[in-house]
Design a protein around this motif. Structure first.
Motif, PDB file in Angstrom:
ATOM      1  N   PHE A   1      43.920  37.927  40.340  1.00 52.33           N
ATOM      2  CA  PHE A   1      43.316  39.334  40.376  1.00 52.33           C
ATOM      3  C   PHE A   1      42.499  39.730  39.027  1.00 52.33           C
TER       4      PHE A   1
ATOM      5  N   SER B   1      39.276  38.138  39.136  1.00 51.78           N
ATOM      6  CA  SER B   1      38.294  38.896  39.984  1.00 51.78           C
ATOM      7  C   SER B   1      37.815  39.991  39.504  1.00 51.78           C
TER       8      SER B   1
ATOM      9  N   MET C   1      50.454  44.178  39.860  1.00 51.38           N
ATOM     10  CA  MET C   1      50.082  43.029  39.393  1.00 51.38           C
ATOM     11  C   MET C   1      50.986  42.657  38.257  1.00 51.38           C
TER      12      MET C   1
END
Length: 110
Positions: free
Chosen positions: A61, A64, A80
């Motif tokens: 994540f 990204s 996260m």
């Protein structure tokens, strides 16, 4: 004087010692078992793999978002960050469980 914002959950020096001392003792016993070539619970390594997968999910994540290199949870969302920290803890617990010496101490093998 330290800034008092967000420091209410920090451990005192005694709290840190109480948290780290068992971890250091368990790690020492694990190192002893690794040195002797004994792996009492090899299937506990699955816990380590699960933790690594959570770690990878959290890192994916971050990547990204366009951040290739990061350390810690500063650039992560709270969810996260929790996944990342849980992954780290599961990796630690998995490794300690794989090479744990408690069963050997209880059984008198050491």
């Amino acid at each position: 004087m330290k800034n008092s914002l967000f420091h209410e959950n920090e451990f005192s020096i005694f709290g840190k010692a109480a948290a780290y001392l068992p971890l250091i003792m368990a790690t020492s016993l694990c190192a002893f078992n690794i040195f002797r070539g004994i792996v009492p619970t090899p299937y506990a390594f699955i816990i380590t793999i699960a933790g690594f997968m959570l770690f990878l999910i959290a890192k994916t994540f971050v990547i990204s978002k366009g951040i290739a290199v990061s350390f810690g949870t500063k650039v992560m969302s709270p969810t996260m960050a929790n996944v990342y920290l849980l992954g780290y803890w599961l990796m630690i617990v998995g490794i300690l469980s794989t090479f744990e010496a408690i069963n050997l101490i209880i059984s008198g093998s050491i």
